[in-house]
Motif scaffolding. Structure first.
Motif, mmCIF file in Angstrom:
data_model
loop_
_atom_site.group_PDB
_atom_site.id
_atom_site.type_symbol
_atom_site.label_atom_id
_atom_site.label_comp_id
_atom_site.label_asym_id
_atom_site.label_seq_id
_atom_site.Cartn_x
_atom_site.Cartn_y
_atom_site.Cartn_z
ATOM 1 N N LYS A 1 0.828 -1.200 0.000
ATOM 2 C CA LYS A 1 0.000 0.000 0.000
ATOM 3 C C LYS A 1 0.870 1.262 0.000
ATOM 4 C CE LYS A 1 -3.960 -2.114 0.557
ATOM 5 N NZ LYS A 1 -5.033 -2.066 -0.364
ATOM 6 N N ARG B 1 0.675 5.124 -7.517
ATOM 7 C CA ARG B 1 -0.419 4.440 -8.226
ATOM 8 C C ARG B 1 -0.878 3.207 -7.448
ATOM 9 N NH1 ARG B 1 3.267 5.351 -12.834
ATOM 10 N NH2 ARG B 1 2.538 7.275 -13.769
ATOM 11 N N VAL B 2 -1.512 3.462 -6.319
ATOM 12 C CA VAL B 2 -1.992 2.376 -5.482
ATOM 13 C C VAL B 2 -3.383 1.996 -5.939
ATOM 14 C CG1 VAL B 2 -2.599 1.689 -3.141
ATOM 15 C CG2 VAL B 2 -0.627 3.138 -3.514
ATOM 16 N N VAL B 3 -3.577 0.700 -6.190
ATOM 17 C CA VAL B 3 -4.878 0.198 -6.610
ATOM 18 C C VAL B 3 -5.626 -0.272 -5.373
ATOM 19 C CG1 VAL B 3 -6.034 -1.555 -7.996
ATOM 20 C CG2 VAL B 3 -3.899 -0.526 -8.806
ATOM 21 N N PRO B 4 -6.864 0.165 -5.190
ATOM 22 C CA PRO B 4 -7.606 -0.309 -4.026
ATOM 23 C C PRO B 4 -7.901 -1.795 -4.142
ATOM 24 C CG PRO B 4 -9.019 1.019 -5.445
ATOM 25 C CD PRO B 4 -7.634 1.081 -6.008
ATOM 26 N N GLY B 5 -7.969 -2.435 -3.015
ATOM 27 C CA GLY B 5 -8.261 -3.858 -2.988
ATOM 28 C C GLY B 5 -7.188 -4.624 -2.246
ATOM 29 N N ARG B 6 -7.266 -5.942 -2.343
ATOM 30 C CA ARG B 6 -6.365 -6.792 -1.573
ATOM 31 C C ARG B 6 -4.942 -6.762 -2.096
ATOM 32 N NH1 ARG B 6 -8.254 -11.782 1.081
ATOM 33 N NH2 ARG B 6 -6.380 -12.536 0.093
#
Length: 170
Positions: free
Chosen positions: A154, A158-163
């Protein structure tokens, strides 16, 4: 001037014989000052020589009394627990684990791998009994074993939401 020898003995002040003789030869009358030296009265029996309790005690006993009087027993027991972890848990186990915190009665132990954490979970009862026997003042009520820290995914612009990616670490 009155003759000092003519003063009755009952009215004469108490003076050492040498002083009285000197004053008589000089023609002076001894003053009314008390010539006896007053002994200092000591009321502090704790510091009187040859009384019970004046002998030097063992250094360990003195330090135990100091820790008890200062309320340091709990803190010192916790420090001893951390310092003696290798002796408590065993040399092999201590190579792969170390106590990291003790809060609200829960001792947290960090392990090298999740396998070591699981093995120590099986030994929880034995370790907890030994801690209670050796360090009763430490206040340890429960044990918590954690594995190694895992990296966090995290971060970055460019952090992608989700696991995110998952894998087993340790």
């Amino acid at each position: 001037m009155t003759d000092p020898a003519a003063v009755p003995a009952s009215e004469a002040p108490e003076a050492p014989e040498t002083v009285a003789t000197y004053l008589r030869l000089r023609g002076l009358k001894p003053s009314s000052k008390n010539w006896k030296r007053k002994r200092r009265v000591v009321t502090d029996d704790d510091n009187a020589p040859f009384t019970p309790g004046r002998d030097p005690g063992p250094l360990g006993a003195v330090l135990d009394k100091l820790a008890h009087d200062s309320g340091w027993q709990k803190t010192l027991a916790r420090e001893d627990l951390v310092r003696q972890w290798a002796d408590l848990a065993g040399a092999d186990t201590a190579k792969h684990s170390e106590p990291v915190s003790l809060e609200r009665g829960v001792l947290t132990v960090k392990c090298d791998s999740t396998a070591w954490a699981k093995n120590l979970q099986f030994m929880r009862g034995t370790i907890l009994t030994e801690i209670g026997r050796r360090y009763p003042d430490a206040g340890v009520e429960n044990l918590r074993f954690i594995g190694p820290d895992v990296p966090s995914w995290k971060w970055g612009p460019r952090v992608v939401p989700g696991r995110g990616p998952r894998d087993t670490y340790g």
